[in-house]
Design a protein around this motif. Structure first.
Motif, short mmCIF file in Angstrom:
data_model
loop_
_atom_site.label_atom_id
_atom_site.label_comp_id
_atom_site.label_asym_id
_atom_site.label_seq_id
_atom_site.Cartn_x
_atom_site.Cartn_y
_atom_site.Cartn_z
N SER A 182 0.83 -1.21 0.00
CA SER A 182 0.00 0.00 0.00
C SER A 182 0.86 1.25 0.00
CB SER A 182 -0.92 0.00 1.22
OG SER A 182 -1.70 1.18 1.26
N ALA A 183 1.98 1.22 0.72
CA ALA A 183 2.88 2.37 0.77
C ALA A 183 3.43 2.68 -0.60
CB ALA A 183 4.01 2.12 1.77
N ARG A 184 3.88 1.66 -1.31
CA ARG A 184 4.44 1.88 -2.65
C ARG A 184 3.36 2.36 -3.62
NH1 ARG A 184 9.55 0.67 -2.88
NH2 ARG A 184 10.49 -0.95 -1.55
N ARG A 185 2.14 1.88 -3.45
CA ARG A 185 1.05 2.34 -4.30
C ARG A 185 0.77 3.82 -4.06
NH1 ARG A 185 -4.85 1.86 -4.25
NH2 ARG A 185 -4.74 1.07 -2.11
N ALA A 186 0.81 4.23 -2.79
CA ALA A 186 0.57 5.64 -2.47
C ALA A 186 1.66 6.53 -3.04
CB ALA A 186 0.48 5.83 -0.95
N VAL A 187 2.92 6.08 -2.96
CA VAL A 187 4.04 6.87 -3.50
C VAL A 187 3.91 6.97 -5.02
CG1 VAL A 187 6.53 6.98 -3.76
CG2 VAL A 187 5.55 6.25 -1.59
N ALA A 188 3.53 5.88 -5.67
CA ALA A 188 3.37 5.91 -7.13
C ALA A 188 2.23 6.84 -7.54
CB ALA A 188 3.10 4.50 -7.65
N PHE A 189 1.23 7.01 -6.68
CA PHE A 189 0.07 7.83 -6.99
C PHE A 189 0.33 9.32 -6.71
CE2 PHE A 189 -4.35 9.32 -6.30
CZ PHE A 189 -4.95 8.81 -7.43
N ALA A 190 1.34 9.62 -5.93
CA ALA A 190 1.60 11.01 -5.51
C ALA A 190 1.98 11.89 -6.70
CB ALA A 190 2.71 11.04 -4.47
N THR A 191 1.61 13.16 -6.62
CA THR A 191 1.93 14.12 -7.67
C THR A 191 2.20 15.49 -7.07
OG1 THR A 191 1.09 15.23 -9.68
CG2 THR A 191 -0.51 14.64 -8.00
N PRO A 192 3.11 16.27 -7.67
CA PRO A 192 3.32 17.65 -7.21
C PRO A 192 2.27 18.62 -7.74
CG PRO A 192 4.83 17.14 -9.00
CD PRO A 192 4.09 15.87 -8.69
N GLU A 193 1.33 18.15 -8.57
CA GLU A 193 0.38 19.06 -9.22
C GLU A 193 -0.89 19.30 -8.39
OE1 GLU A 193 -0.05 17.08 -13.02
OE2 GLU A 193 1.34 18.51 -13.91
N ALA A 194 -1.08 18.54 -7.32
CA ALA A 194 -2.22 18.80 -6.43
C ALA A 194 -1.83 19.90 -5.46
CB ALA A 194 -2.60 17.53 -5.69
N GLU A 195 -2.60 20.98 -5.44
CA GLU A 195 -2.20 22.17 -4.70
C GLU A 195 -2.82 22.28 -3.31
OE1 GLU A 195 -2.92 25.55 -7.22
OE2 GLU A 195 -1.01 25.27 -8.26
N SER A 196 -3.65 21.32 -2.92
CA SER A 196 -4.29 21.41 -1.60
C SER A 196 -4.69 20.01 -1.17
CB SER A 196 -5.52 22.32 -1.65
OG SER A 196 -6.56 21.68 -2.37
N PRO A 197 -4.90 19.81 0.14
CA PRO A 197 -5.40 18.51 0.61
C PRO A 197 -6.72 18.13 -0.05
CG PRO A 197 -4.59 19.79 2.46
CD PRO A 197 -4.58 20.71 1.28
N GLY A 198 -7.59 19.12 -0.29
CA GLY A 198 -8.86 18.82 -0.94
C GLY A 198 -8.68 18.28 -2.34
N GLU A 199 -7.75 18.85 -3.10
CA GLU A 199 -7.48 18.34 -4.44
C GLU A 199 -6.89 16.94 -4.37
OE1 GLU A 199 -5.29 21.04 -6.96
OE2 GLU A 199 -6.36 22.77 -6.15
N SER A 200 -6.03 16.69 -3.38
CA SER A 200 -5.44 15.36 -3.24
C SER A 200 -6.51 14.32 -2.93
CB SER A 200 -4.38 15.36 -2.13
OG SER A 200 -3.29 16.19 -2.48
N LEU A 201 -7.40 14.66 -2.00
CA LEU A 201 -8.47 13.72 -1.67
C LEU A 201 -9.40 13.52 -2.86
CD1 LEU A 201 -9.89 11.92 0.34
CD2 LEU A 201 -11.08 13.92 1.24
N THR A 202 -9.68 14.59 -3.60
CA THR A 202 -10.50 14.45 -4.80
C THR A 202 -9.88 13.47 -5.78
OG1 THR A 202 -11.28 16.74 -4.56
CG2 THR A 202 -11.61 15.70 -6.70
N ARG A 203 -8.55 13.54 -5.94
CA ARG A 203 -7.85 12.60 -6.83
C ARG A 203 -8.11 11.15 -6.41
NH1 ARG A 203 -2.47 12.56 -6.16
NH2 ARG A 203 -2.25 11.48 -8.14
N VAL A 204 -8.03 10.90 -5.10
CA VAL A 204 -8.23 9.54 -4.61
C VAL A 204 -9.67 9.08 -4.85
CG1 VAL A 204 -8.18 8.04 -2.58
CG2 VAL A 204 -6.43 9.79 -2.87
N VAL A 205 -10.63 9.95 -4.56
CA VAL A 205 -12.03 9.58 -4.75
C VAL A 205 -12.32 9.34 -6.23
CG1 VAL A 205 -14.42 10.35 -4.47
CG2 VAL A 205 -12.75 10.78 -2.66
N LEU A 206 -11.79 10.17 -7.10
CA LEU A 206 -11.95 9.96 -8.54
C LEU A 206 -11.39 8.60 -8.95
CD1 LEU A 206 -10.96 13.49 -9.91
CD2 LEU A 206 -13.24 12.46 -9.98
#
Length: 311
Positions: A182-206
C-alpha cells in the motif's frame, strides 16, 4: 519554525524554587495555565487560540526533553513539524522512532516506534531532531490509510521537501514491513500538481470511482495575446469536462483573493466560471466540496451530469 508558539513553562526546572513551582500548579488549577504533559504547561488563552497543528507542536516541544537520547520525532509529529497537512486530526500523543526499542510502546504522551535510523534519516529543527521529509513520508505511507498517505505525499512533493524517488529510497531501506504494498502504491500515486489537501483527496475519490485520469492544473489562456489564464483543478480533454474543488480557503487566500473582499471574490469566480464554460472545448463544468468527497456517489452523479462517463 517554532517561534510563534507560546512559551512552555517547565515546572521540573523549578524544583529549587518550590514557591514558583507551586505557583504553576495553582495556575493550572485556576485555569490560567494548561498542563501539556507532566512538568510542562502553557498559558491557557494561548492554548485556546492555537490551531490543532500548533497544539501538537507544543506537545512535541514539551515532551522531547524527556525522551531517550536516541529517540527522534517521527510520523505524524514530524509531519506537523514539516508543515505537511493531515486529513485526520492531529494526534494527542507525540510519535517518535526509538532505535533502542524492539516493540512499540504507547504511554500517556508518547507513541514509541521501533526502527533503525541512518544519518540521512535525521534533520535538525532546533531545538529538536526530526525524521527527514523522505523518511517521514515513508513512515506515513507505511502506517496511514491510502487517502491520508496520498494527501501527505502530494504535499511533500508539491512543496519540494522531497521527491517521490526520495520516499521510494527511504522505503527500500525498510525491508518488507507490513503495509509496504500500500505504501508503494501511495508513492506511485503522488503528484506535485495537487495544490491542496482537498485536491489530493478528490484525486483519490476519482480513482476509487473509476474515473479516467484527469489533467491537473490545466491552463485556459484568454485576453489579448493570451496574457491571462484560467487554471482549473481537473480537466478531461477527451470529454471536455472541468471539475473544480471548492475549499473555503480557496476564496480566502492565495491567488484567489489578493486584496479583494469575499463578496468580490465570489463575483469574480462566477465571471471566471462563465468564461470557462463558454470555451468551445468545454462541454461540462462541475464543482465538488469536502462534504461531497465523504459521499462519493454524490460526486459520481455530479460528474455524470457534467458529461464524464463513469463505470
Amino acid at each position: 519554525m517554532f517561534e510563534h508558539l507560546p512559551h512552555i513553562i517547565r515546572s521540573a526546572r523549578l524544583e529549587h524554587g518550590r514557591r514558583e513551582s507551586e505557583a504553576v500548579r495553582r495556575g493550572v488549577q485556576r485555569g490560567e495555565l494548561v498542563r501539556v504533559c507532566r512538568g510542562a504547561a502553557v498559558d491557557a488563552a494561548a492554548w485556546r487560540a492555537a490551531s490543532s497543528r500548533d497544539r501538537h507542536l507544543i506537545r512535541v516541544l514539551a515532551v522531547t526533553p524527556r525522551l531517550a537520547p536516541r529517540a527522534v520525532v517521527s510520523h505524524a509529529s514530524a509531519a506537523a513539524c514539516w508543515g505537511i497537512p493531515a486529513l485526520a486530526p492531529w494526534p494527542s500523543r507525540v510519535h517518535v522512532v526509538d532505535p533502542d526499542r524492539s516493540t512499540s510502546q504507547t504511554t500517556a504522551n508518547v507513541v514509541r516506534h521501533p526502527g533503525s535510523l541512518t544519518p540521512e534519516d535525521l534533520r535538525s529543527l532546533p531545538p529538536i531532531t526530526v525524521t527527514s521529509p523522505a523518511r517521514t513520508g515513508a513512515d506515513l505511507a507505511l502506517t496511514s490509510p491510502f487517502r491520508d498517505a496520498v494527501v501527505a505525499l502530494d504535499a511533500l512533493v508539491q512543496r519540494g521537501l522531497a521527491t517521490a524517488d526520495d520516499v521510494r529510497h527511504a522505503l527500500d531501506g525498510r525491508g518488507s514491513p507490513r503495509g509496504m504494498p500500500s505504501a508503494r502504491r501511495a508513492v506511485a500515486f503522488a503528484t506535485p500538481e495537487a495544490e491542496s489537501p482537498g485536491e489530493s483527496l478528490t484525486r483519490v475519490v476519482l480513482h476509487e470511482l473509476g474515473a479516467p485520469p484527469p489533467t491537473l492544473q490545466k491552463r485556459f489562456p484568454w485576453g489579448d495575446g493570451d496574457l491571462f489564464a484560467d487554471i482549473v483543478d481537473f480537466w478531461w480533454p477527451r470529454f471536455g469536462v472541468v471539475l473544480e474543488f471548492d475549499g473555503r480557503v480557496k476564496y480566502a487566500e492565495g491567488r484567489w483573493s489578493g486584496r479583494r473582499s469575499a463578496e468580490q471574490v465570489v463575483v469574480d469566480e462566477k465571471i471566471r466560471e462563465d468564461r470557462i464554460r463558454n470555451r468551445p472545448e468545454v462541454h461540462g463544468f462541475a464543482r465538488t466540496v469536502w462534504d461531497e468527497l465523504s459521499h462519493p456517489p454524490r460526486l459520481a452523479a455530479n460528474l455524470r451530469s457534467a458529461g464524464l462517463p463513469l463505470p
